[in-house]
Design an enzyme around this catalytic site. Sequence first.
Site, PDB file in Angstrom:
ATOM      1  N   ASN A   7      46.264  35.091  30.449  1.00 53.95           N
ATOM      2  CA  ASN A   7      45.411  36.251  30.669  1.00 53.95           C
ATOM      3  C   ASN A   7      43.986  35.837  30.315  1.00 53.95           C
ATOM      4  OD1 ASN A   7      44.131  38.671  30.847  1.00 53.95           O
ATOM      5  ND2 ASN A   7      45.488  39.779  29.461  1.00 53.95           N
ATOM      6  N   ARG A  88      47.772  36.684  34.836  1.00 57.08           N
ATOM      7  CA  ARG A  88      47.629  38.127  34.900  1.00 57.08           C
ATOM      8  C   ARG A  88      46.289  38.434  35.577  1.00 57.08           C
ATOM      9  NH1 ARG A  88      43.992  42.004  32.235  1.00 57.08           N
ATOM     10  NH2 ARG A  88      44.911  43.987  32.848  1.00 57.08           N
ATOM     11  N   HIS A 177      47.989  48.748  34.048  1.00 57.56           N
ATOM     12  CA  HIS A 177      49.167  48.535  33.195  1.00 57.56           C
ATOM     13  C   HIS A 177      50.456  48.422  34.003  1.00 57.56           C
ATOM     14  CE1 HIS A 177      46.988  50.851  29.711  1.00 57.56           C
ATOM     15  NE2 HIS A 177      46.788  49.554  29.604  1.00 57.56           N
ATOM     16  N   ARG A 236      38.212  55.352  25.299  1.00 58.22           N
ATOM     17  CA  ARG A 236      37.955  55.887  26.647  1.00 58.22           C
ATOM     18  C   ARG A 236      38.276  57.378  26.696  1.00 58.22           C
ATOM     19  NH1 ARG A 236      41.342  51.534  29.962  1.00 58.22           N
ATOM     20  NH2 ARG A 236      41.115  50.062  28.266  1.00 58.22           N
ATOM     21  N   GLU A 380      54.607  42.071  28.778  1.00 56.03           N
ATOM     22  CA  GLU A 380      53.991  41.754  30.072  1.00 56.03           C
ATOM     23  C   GLU A 380      54.013  40.258  30.352  1.00 56.03           C
ATOM     24  OE1 GLU A 380      51.220  44.281  28.140  1.00 56.03           O
ATOM     25  OE2 GLU A 380      50.315  44.787  30.063  1.00 56.03           O
TER      26      GLU A 380
END
Length: 393
Positions: A7, A88, A177, A236, A380
């Site tokens: 990633n 990713r 996600h 957020r 993940e």
Amino acid sequence: MKIMSINAGSSSLKFSLFDMETETSIASGLFERIGIEKSNYKIKYQGTKIEQEVPLETHADAVDILLKKLVELNIIASLDEIDAIGHRVAHGGDLYKSSVLITEKVVDDLVNLKDFAPLHNPAHVLGIRAFQQALPNVPMTIVPDTAFHQTMDEVTYMYPVPYEWYSEYKVRKYGAHGTSHRYIAETLAEKLGRNDLRIINCHLGNGGSITAIKDGKCVDTSMGFTPLAGIMMGTRSGDIDPSIIPYVMEKEGKNASEIISDLNKKSGFLGLSCYSSDARDILDGVSKGLEKCYLAQEKFVRTVVNYIASYYVLLGGCDILCFTAGIGENSIPFRMKIVEKLACLGIKLDVDRNNTRDLDMFKISSDDSSVDVYVVATNEELLIARDTLELIS
Ligand code: ADP
């Protein structure tokens, strides 16, 4: 067979190296502050952890050190042991409905999609190029975080705005996600031996999203055109009325990107509590009697419950409600507060089961709950490695 999940962020590079026979991570780590002062790396392997400050001007420097260290630390005997690498990717637009092997066209597409993920996609390309240079013969894949959500229908992904915004500029819901939501859907299907589940999956981390899943496919998800939409998060805002933006721009003399930055970095738990973006600190603040922390806690729970309720209707009921990611996997109080608010749907928590810790999957609902509620640890990186293995096989 050994596969590495990568990633790459704008100033970081995370990796996990898997032995695919056992699906265990044999080493993982993080290179941070690439291109800035005090760059460093951390590698965990066989119960050991090493950390070092080292100059890292580019992603290629990080990849160089990573590969050298893997051999030096005897994690692998030689680089030939790395059979493939999965990257990713934050945004695959509507071009990528699944993971694919990397070709020059794929890299061009990621560059062309940079408007959708201006911080992330260019960084992924830097990561891909660095590995291509270091290991030119190793096959590589991309695993886009948007791919799982590509099964949403038109009614779901379209916004009620002028049609040209979609036809000209591709304004639509993409979600995020996706790799985590798919990992959870596949894990539940496998462990429970059923492919026909209606799942509402709550990925509650620093970023958070909720996805409605039917028969293993995404039906709707809370994030939107960007990961700013949906539930309230650590920093957020989640969904707000867009008219707030020009109003505050004028009041504060800021431009649109400054306001969007406030909505991404200074809102959510942090914005409302004036205290912290971290769920643990918020609970701590509540226990100290800080009113704004209480407000932040309640608003977060409210936005999560609202999405669960709306997806319950969308799916025509629900078989499994699932919690995952930092808050979902670890926060006993937040899970309790959320599930308690779902009592009118017959969803009931078992308090003792909810106190379970350190298991990859456990049930937290009572035996008479209308919906089985589970906690499942997301992974993940493993899904990226699994997809990569399938693509090279
Ligand atoms: P991301 O990957 O989006 O950065 P994570 O999935 O790591 O985020 O989740 C971070 C959030 O999880 C933080 O709000 C943190 O407070 C929360 N969290 C992590 N561990 C715990 C815990 N033991 N109890 C409560 N909250 C936790």
